[in-house]
Design an enzyme around this catalytic site. Structure first.
Site, PDB file in Angstrom:
ATOM      1  N   HIS A   1       3.676  -2.381   3.009  1.00  0.00           N
ATOM      2  CA  HIS A   1       3.727  -1.016   2.445  1.00  0.00           C
ATOM      3  C   HIS A   1       4.991  -0.787   1.633  1.00  0.00           C
ATOM      4  O   HIS A   1       6.078  -1.158   2.075  1.00  0.00           O
ATOM      5  CB  HIS A   1       3.652   0.009   3.577  1.00  0.00           C
ATOM      6  CG  HIS A   1       2.396  -0.109   4.392  1.00  0.00           C
ATOM      7  ND1 HIS A   1       2.265  -1.041   5.387  1.00  0.00           N
ATOM      8  CD2 HIS A   1       1.214   0.550   4.314  1.00  0.00           C
ATOM      9  CE1 HIS A   1       1.042  -0.941   5.913  1.00  0.00           C
ATOM     10  NE2 HIS A   1       0.388   0.013   5.277  1.00  0.00           N
TER      11      HIS A   1
ATOM     12  N   HIS B   1      -4.975   9.432   1.107  1.00  0.00           N
ATOM     13  CA  HIS B   1      -4.914   8.665   2.354  1.00  0.00           C
ATOM     14  C   HIS B   1      -5.615   9.266   3.580  1.00  0.00           C
ATOM     15  O   HIS B   1      -5.080   9.210   4.694  1.00  0.00           O
ATOM     16  CB  HIS B   1      -3.443   8.372   2.696  1.00  0.00           C
ATOM     17  CG  HIS B   1      -3.247   7.026   3.353  1.00  0.00           C
ATOM     18  ND1 HIS B   1      -3.373   6.837   4.720  1.00  0.00           N
ATOM     19  CD2 HIS B   1      -2.957   5.814   2.838  1.00  0.00           C
ATOM     20  CE1 HIS B   1      -3.143   5.566   4.998  1.00  0.00           C
ATOM     21  NE2 HIS B   1      -2.895   4.925   3.880  1.00  0.00           N
TER      22      HIS B   1
ATOM     23  N   ASP C   1       0.806  -1.218   0.000  1.00  0.00           N
ATOM     24  CA  ASP C   1       0.000   0.000   0.000  1.00  0.00           C
ATOM     25  C   ASP C   1       0.843   1.273   0.000  1.00  0.00           C
ATOM     26  O   ASP C   1       2.011   1.263   0.391  1.00  0.00           O
ATOM     27  CB  ASP C   1      -0.859   0.058   1.272  1.00  0.00           C
ATOM     28  CG  ASP C   1      -1.979  -0.960   1.275  1.00  0.00           C
ATOM     29  OD1 ASP C   1      -2.022  -1.809   0.370  1.00  0.00           O
ATOM     30  OD2 ASP C   1      -2.800  -0.896   2.202  1.00  0.00           O
ATOM     31  N   ASP C   2       0.174   2.362  -0.350  1.00  0.00           N
ATOM     32  CA  ASP C   2       0.637   3.751  -0.151  1.00  0.00           C
ATOM     33  C   ASP C   2       1.596   4.256  -1.232  1.00  0.00           C
ATOM     34  O   ASP C   2       1.994   5.408  -1.207  1.00  0.00           O
ATOM     35  CB  ASP C   2       1.289   3.982   1.223  1.00  0.00           C
ATOM     36  CG  ASP C   2       0.362   3.670   2.383  1.00  0.00           C
ATOM     37  OD1 ASP C   2      -0.807   3.339   2.133  1.00  0.00           O
ATOM     38  OD2 ASP C   2       0.810   3.747   3.546  1.00  0.00           O
TER      39      ASP C   2
ATOM     40  N   HIS D   1      -6.273   3.117  -3.561  1.00  0.00           N
ATOM     41  CA  HIS D   1      -6.081   3.293  -2.107  1.00  0.00           C
ATOM     42  C   HIS D   1      -6.433   4.730  -1.692  1.00  0.00           C
ATOM     43  O   HIS D   1      -5.905   5.223  -0.709  1.00  0.00           O
ATOM     44  CB  HIS D   1      -4.636   2.936  -1.748  1.00  0.00           C
ATOM     45  CG  HIS D   1      -4.380   2.761  -0.269  1.00  0.00           C
ATOM     46  ND1 HIS D   1      -5.251   2.121   0.585  1.00  0.00           N
ATOM     47  CD2 HIS D   1      -3.329   3.142   0.514  1.00  0.00           C
ATOM     48  CE1 HIS D   1      -4.740   2.115   1.808  1.00  0.00           C
ATOM     49  NE2 HIS D   1      -3.586   2.739   1.799  1.00  0.00           N
TER      50      HIS D   1
HETATM   51 ZN   LIG Z   1      -2.388   3.043   3.471  1.00  0.00          ZN
END
Ligand SMILES: [Zn+2]
Length: 265
Positions: free
Chosen positions: A223, A125, A71-72, A121
């Protein structure tokens, strides 16, 4: 006659086992981290049970397959992670931020070209469950869908909520847009372990955590951006893939794990 009876009994038992297996509730296997504002594990399990086919923590437990998710990103750490995945011939799933995708389109193009699945995603955020009305969609998910269309020429069907937070109404909204919410059953805790430990110790701890809690049908959360560095995540990924392959696991993308289409168009 006796043979026929035991055959019937075997058939009934097999049917019952299949039913019990299918009825097994989805759940997060890794422990809750206190005092970090994390979503309660019971809430994730409740939403998975309430929205089957839309909100997933894991896949079917009948096969030794695992879906790794990152993620991210994309970030400056993404290329090294892609190199590790390529080395092991593993396809993973990346939940990217629209904002980072806009800044580094070449990184998502590379991930896509190398056979990984990409999902939404959010744009930048936020905790979506704290947004009112349709803002979670119009300000976060929709602009990211549009960025996907612009950079890759398609819109993804998979999304992951930042921090795991979605209201029940938002899950229904995501379903209405034809999308699936993908959570996790195994948190690598890489963000926390990298925050609290030196790199080498963090890499050990992350790899140990994933190997310890891995299970058939697992969705693993990690991540490729954020924090002070993602070096421990990259090192741990290299090690736990090797170890889990030795244990007989295969690695698939989330859409393969769940048997769903990764794109909307
Ligand atoms: Zn995230």
């Amino acid at each position: 006659m006796k043979g026929l009876k035991s055959l019937w009994l075997a058939a009934v038992l097999a049917l019952l086992a299949g039913f019990l297996h299918a009825a097994e509730p989805q759940k997060v296997r890794t422990p809750f981290i206190d005092n970090w504002g994390q979503i309660p594990l019971e809430e994730l399990a409740r939403q998975a049970a309430t929205f089957p086919g839309v909100f997933y923590l894991q896949g079917n437990e009948s096969q030794k397959v695992i879906a790794l998710t990152f993620d991210d990103g994309p970030s400056q750490f993404t290329p090294a992670l892609l190199d590790v995945l390529k080395k092991h011939q593993v396809k993973a799933t990346f939940f990217v931020l629209g904002k980072s995708m806009e800044q580094s389109p070449e990184l998502v193009k590379r991930a896509h070209a190398e056979g990984h699945t990409l999902g939404n995603h959010s744009w930048d955020h936020p905790n979506l469950s704290e947004m009112s009305g349709e803002a979670y969609w119009t300000k976060q998910l929709q602009p990211t869908q549009d960025m996907f269309q612009k950079v890759l020429g398609f819109k993804p069907s998979l999304m992951r909520p930042p921090y795991g937070f979605l209201t029940d109404a938002q899950i229904k909204g995501i379903d209405g847009h034809g999308m699936k919410a993908i959570l996790w059953s195994v948190a690598s805790d890489d963000w926390y372990l990298t925050h609290t430990m030196q790199n080498a110790a963090a890499a050990d701890a992350i790899a140990g955590q994933v190997v310890k809690y891995a299970h058939p049908g697992a969705i693993v959360l990690a991540h490729d951006a954020g924090g002070r560095t993602r070096q421990p995540t990259i090192e741990a990924t290299d090690r736990y893939i090797a170890e889990l392959k030795k244990q007989g696991y295969r690695f698939v993308t989330v859409d393969q794990l769940l048997g769903v289409k990764p794109t909307l168009n």
